[in-house]
Scaffold this active site. Structure first.
Site, PDB file in Angstrom:
ATOM      1  N   PHE A 104       5.456   7.242  -3.443  1.00  0.00           N
ATOM      2  CA  PHE A 104       6.722   6.547  -3.716  1.00  0.00           C
ATOM      3  C   PHE A 104       7.535   7.214  -4.809  1.00  0.00           C
ATOM      4  CE2 PHE A 104       4.279   4.685  -7.225  1.00  0.00           C
ATOM      5  CZ  PHE A 104       5.234   4.617  -8.225  1.00  0.00           C
ATOM      6  N   LYS A 155       5.454  10.992   6.981  1.00  0.00           N
ATOM      7  CA  LYS A 155       5.108   9.583   6.762  1.00  0.00           C
ATOM      8  C   LYS A 155       5.417   9.305   5.300  1.00  0.00           C
ATOM      9  CE  LYS A 155       2.583   6.681   5.309  1.00  0.00           C
ATOM     10  NZ  LYS A 155       3.008   5.688   4.305  1.00  0.00           N
ATOM     11  N   GLU A 158       5.908   3.590   1.963  1.00  0.00           N
ATOM     12  CA  GLU A 158       6.528   2.369   2.495  1.00  0.00           C
ATOM     13  C   GLU A 158       7.316   1.624   1.420  1.00  0.00           C
ATOM     14  OE1 GLU A 158       3.480   3.097   1.839  1.00  0.00           O
ATOM     15  OE2 GLU A 158       2.156   1.370   1.561  1.00  0.00           O
ATOM     16  N   SER A 208      -2.192   9.228  -4.788  1.00  0.00           N
ATOM     17  CA  SER A 208      -3.231   8.947  -5.785  1.00  0.00           C
ATOM     18  C   SER A 208      -4.546   9.639  -5.398  1.00  0.00           C
ATOM     19  CB  SER A 208      -3.440   7.440  -5.889  1.00  0.00           C
ATOM     20  OG  SER A 208      -3.831   6.934  -4.636  1.00  0.00           O
ATOM     21  N   CYS A 210       3.905  12.359 -11.628  1.00  0.00           N
ATOM     22  CA  CYS A 210       2.555  12.901 -11.698  1.00  0.00           C
ATOM     23  C   CYS A 210       2.454  13.955 -12.797  1.00  0.00           C
ATOM     24  CB  CYS A 210       2.170  13.524 -10.374  1.00  0.00           C
ATOM     25  SG  CYS A 210       3.246  14.890  -9.958  1.00  0.00           S
ATOM     26  N   GLU A 268      -5.343   6.535 -14.769  1.00  0.00           N
ATOM     27  CA  GLU A 268      -3.950   6.978 -14.654  1.00  0.00           C
ATOM     28  C   GLU A 268      -3.094   5.711 -14.704  1.00  0.00           C
ATOM     29  OE1 GLU A 268      -2.539   8.404 -10.797  1.00  0.00           O
ATOM     30  OE2 GLU A 268      -1.155   9.748 -11.822  1.00  0.00           O
TER      31      GLU A 268
HETATM   32  P1  NAD Z   1      -0.651   6.246  -2.935  1.00  0.00           P
HETATM   33  O1  NAD Z   1      -1.869   7.079  -2.908  1.00  0.00           O
HETATM   34  O2  NAD Z   1      -0.799   4.780  -3.051  1.00  0.00           O
HETATM   35  O3  NAD Z   1       0.219   6.489  -1.599  1.00  0.00           O
HETATM   36  C1  NAD Z   1       0.514   7.782  -1.138  1.00  0.00           C
HETATM   37  C2  NAD Z   1       0.645   7.734   0.378  1.00  0.00           C
HETATM   38  O4  NAD Z   1      -0.588   7.317   0.944  1.00  0.00           O
HETATM   39  C3  NAD Z   1       1.696   6.743   0.855  1.00  0.00           C
HETATM   40  O5  NAD Z   1       2.410   7.297   1.913  1.00  0.00           O
HETATM   41  C4  NAD Z   1       0.874   5.539   1.278  1.00  0.00           C
HETATM   42  O6  NAD Z   1       1.478   4.813   2.326  1.00  0.00           O
HETATM   43  C5  NAD Z   1      -0.413   6.163   1.749  1.00  0.00           C
HETATM   44  N1  NAD Z   1      -1.567   5.271   1.537  1.00  0.00           N
HETATM   45  C6  NAD Z   1      -1.719   4.336   0.574  1.00  0.00           C
HETATM   46  N2  NAD Z   1      -2.919   3.727   0.697  1.00  0.00           N
HETATM   47  C7  NAD Z   1      -3.539   4.279   1.752  1.00  0.00           C
HETATM   48  C8  NAD Z   1      -4.807   4.068   2.377  1.00  0.00           C
HETATM   49  N3  NAD Z   1      -5.675   3.178   1.924  1.00  0.00           N
HETATM   50  N4  NAD Z   1      -5.115   4.822   3.445  1.00  0.00           N
HETATM   51  C9  NAD Z   1      -4.271   5.748   3.922  1.00  0.00           C
HETATM   52  N5  NAD Z   1      -3.044   5.983   3.365  1.00  0.00           N
HETATM   53  C10 NAD Z   1      -2.687   5.262   2.297  1.00  0.00           C
HETATM   54  O7  NAD Z   1       0.278   6.813  -4.103  1.00  0.00           O
HETATM   55  P2  NAD Z   1       1.651   6.229  -4.654  1.00  0.00           P
HETATM   56  O8  NAD Z   1       1.354   4.991  -5.440  1.00  0.00           O
HETATM   57  O9  NAD Z   1       2.679   6.166  -3.592  1.00  0.00           O
HETATM   58  O10 NAD Z   1       2.108   7.398  -5.639  1.00  0.00           O
HETATM   59  C11 NAD Z   1       1.649   7.514  -6.955  1.00  0.00           C
HETATM   60  C12 NAD Z   1       0.466   8.437  -7.057  1.00  0.00           C
HETATM   61  O11 NAD Z   1       0.805   9.722  -6.536  1.00  0.00           O
HETATM   62  C13 NAD Z   1       0.023   8.699  -8.481  1.00  0.00           C
HETATM   63  O12 NAD Z   1      -1.381   8.715  -8.521  1.00  0.00           O
HETATM   64  C14 NAD Z   1       0.583  10.067  -8.792  1.00  0.00           C
HETATM   65  O13 NAD Z   1      -0.078  10.794  -9.795  1.00  0.00           O
HETATM   66  C15 NAD Z   1       0.447  10.723  -7.475  1.00  0.00           C
HETATM   67  N6  NAD Z   1       1.337  11.860  -7.361  1.00  0.00           N
HETATM   68  C16 NAD Z   1       0.783  13.101  -7.439  1.00  0.00           C
HETATM   69  C17 NAD Z   1       1.601  14.210  -7.371  1.00  0.00           C
HETATM   70  C18 NAD Z   1       1.015  15.585  -7.454  1.00  0.00           C
HETATM   71  O14 NAD Z   1       1.735  16.504  -7.188  1.00  0.00           O
HETATM   72  N7  NAD Z   1      -0.250  15.747  -7.790  1.00  0.00           N
HETATM   73  C19 NAD Z   1       2.987  14.054  -7.214  1.00  0.00           C
HETATM   74  C20 NAD Z   1       3.507  12.779  -7.115  1.00  0.00           C
HETATM   75  C21 NAD Z   1       2.667  11.679  -7.190  1.00  0.00           C
END
Ligand code: NAD
Length: 496
Positions: free
Chosen positions: A149, A173, A176, A226, A281, A381
């Site tokens: 997000f 994808k 959401e 994450s 991040c 985090e």
């Molecule tokens: P998230 O892991 O909750 O979601 C990321 C994606 O995975 C979304 O599209 C979501 O719909 C999907 N998802 C969520 N739960 C899932 C599940 N159980 N099974 C399958 N798919 C699932 O992350 P977020 O809250 O959207 O974003 C924040 C996180 O992203 C933080 O941990 C941040 O550090 C990380 N991030 C990392 C970088 C990097 O480059 N390393 C960059 C941006 C964000």
């Protein structure tokens, strides 16, 4: 309620699964949209569209592909404000930050305009008598991107620009929580001349992710999000035979040595700790104060905090917006209580800001001092505007702290000592290092990625490693018919 749907085969498509999720304006706390959640048949329809578009797209000349990327660049430039407004309305970040996000995404499109040069292979003449060898890189087929997000435009652009320019067809994808930007980006690519089916968007949740991970036509998956989900995506995708790069979470440290310019370090810590309300991040989450610098850096940060203007992202006066959802805001705020209970000093409590508890998902800037590695606020985090200060006696202790941390995304050191900085970059275990630079996000012609639990897979994202990820190598050994060099020889091929 306005609905946000999918984009398949060059057309907006309404979801048919009957499953949907809410999209909020984080500044007011009200729901503004419903986003469709796809089921398996809708994902399959998008993969079919991408599969059908692939043969013609991979056969499209490099100059035509570059031309389209130049077009996307122009349109992104023209529509930058519209895209930023959508980001702010659904994510909550301030407009100037959203514009910055679009700019960093656009730089990946600029990189991809160089695709004719990036896909150049090697050529060796006369490796054997009359025999030449050359290497080429070819696209994989249908590839997918799953994005978080916190950068609803930049992270998709990290992926799709290179994936498409390399000749693949792409399925996105998005998160959401703020899915609107994805559709605007898809439209820009179409307006720039991209054939239908090359760029598809499927909205949804785990159902979509799981189908992507098991669909036999999808060759590669790029993921950003994450750490637990990154690990899951990597393990599941690779088990199913896909190429996967999965970037995870972070806990970024900023080491301040006693000789640092304290004002510069404090400006940097505040900018990198609270920018985008800490939902980056690459945000600085921990300031590691070495030796006698602790009191001075804490005081310098503390005195800057009251000047930060918290408010709706759409207000040009605001410097920091709300968090993305109420649940996330409450989780972030809980670290202030657990920090205090576990022995940290709460120097600034963002819940004392007048906006906390009112409309919207606001939390003011917060500062914890005297944090130690056992505390939850250090181990987790937080992903919000809570900055922790850990005090250590020596540089060695500071580096050990960083190297023992399970994450290894970004790290920074603030010092005037070039030798110390060089030693640091040599021994620190993190993928992106800043020397007096708090958020060392690589420019688009390098690649982005962390170490340890911040990245699963071998390839970093975008830049040259992105091109490698989205292509596979082929080496051709060729000889033109020449009767003078032709003979029957059953031995293993040798050079002559
Ligand atoms: P998230 O892991 O909750 O979601 C990321 C994606 O995975 C979304 O599209 C979501 O719909 C999907 N998802 C969520 N739960 C899932 C599940 N159980 N099974 C399958 N798919 C699932 O992350 P977020 O809250 O959207 O974003 C924040 C996180 O992203 C933080 O941990 C941040 O550090 C990380 N991030 C990392 C970088 C990097 O480059 N390393 C960059 C941006 C964000």
């Amino acid at each position: 309620m306005e609905r946000i749907g999918h984009y398949i085969g060059g057309k907006h498509v309404r979801g048919e699964s009957g499953r949907r999720g809410p999209v909020f304006d984080p500044a007011t706390g009200t729901q503004t949209h419903e986003v469709d959640f796809a089921d398996v048949p809708e994902v399959d329809a998008a993969v079919d569209a991408a599969r059908e578009a692939f043969p013609a797209w991979r056969a499209t000349s490099l100059s035509k592909r570059a031309d389209i990327m130049f077009g996307v660049r122009e349109l992104l430039e023209e529509r930058r404000a519209d895209l930023a407004a959508v980001i702010t309305a659904q994510h909550g970040k301030v407009l100037s930050d959203a514009v910055g996000e679009v700019q960093r995404g656009l730089e990946n499109v600029e990189f991809a305009t160089g695709i004719p040069n990036l896909l150049k292979g090697g050529f060796s003449e006369q490796v054997s008598t009359g025999v030449d060898v050359y290497s080429i890189r070819q696209p994989l087929g249908v590839v997918a991107g799953i994005t978080p997000f916190n950068f609803p435009a930049m992270v998709p652009l990290w992926m799709c620009a290179n994936a498409i320019a390399c000749g693949n067809t792409f399925l996105l994808k998005p998160s959401e929580k703020d899915p609107g930007a994805s559709l605007l980006i898809a439209e820009l690519f179409k307006d720039a001349g991209l054939p239908d089916g090359v760029f598809n968007v499927v909205q949804g949740d785990k159902v979509v992710v799981d189908r992507i991970l098991e669909h036999p036509e999808i060759r590669a998956v790029s993921f950003v999000g994450s750490t637990p989900i990154a690990r899951y995506v990597y393990e599941t995708g690779t088990r199913n035979g896909k190429r996967v790069q999965a970037l995870g979470g972070a806990k970024n440290h900023m080491i301040v040595l006693p000789d640092a310019d304290v004002d510069m370090a404090a400006d940097a810590a505040v900018s990198a700790g609270y920018g985008s309300a800490g939902e980056r991040c690459m945000a600085v989450s921990v300031v590691v104060a070495v030796g006698g610098v602790g009191d001075r850096i804490v005081e310098a940060i503390r005195e800057r905090l009251p000047k930060i203007k918290l408010g709706p992202g759409s207000d040009p006066e605001s410097e920091m917006g709300p968090l993305v959802t109420k649940e996330h805001r409450d989780r972030v705020a809980s670290y202030l209580d657990s920090g205090r209970e576990q022995g940290a000093t709460v120097v600034a409590d963002g819940r004392e800001d007048g906006r906390y508890g009112g409309e919207g998902f606001f939390l003011g800037v917060s500062l914890l001092d005297g944090v130690t590695p056992e505390m939850d606020c250090y181990r987790d985090e937080i992903f919000g505007p809570v900055l922790s200060v850990v005090r250590v006696d020596t540089y060695d202790e500071a580096v050990r702290l960083v190297n023992e941390n399970p994450y290894g995304n970004g790290v920074a050191i603030f010092t005037r000592d070039g030798g110390a900085a060089r030693t640091f970059q040599f021994e620190v275990e993190a993928g992106m290092v800043g020397v007096n630079v708090p958020i060392p996000v690589p420019v688009s012609y390098y690649s982005f990625g962390g170490w340890k639990s911040s990245l699963f897979g071998d390839t970093h994202m975008y830049g040259p490693e992105g091109v490698n990820f989205y292509t596979r190598g082929k080496v051709v050994t060729s000889r033109w018919p020449d009767p003078a060099t032709s003979a029957v020889d059953l031995g293993f091929p040798r050079t002559r």
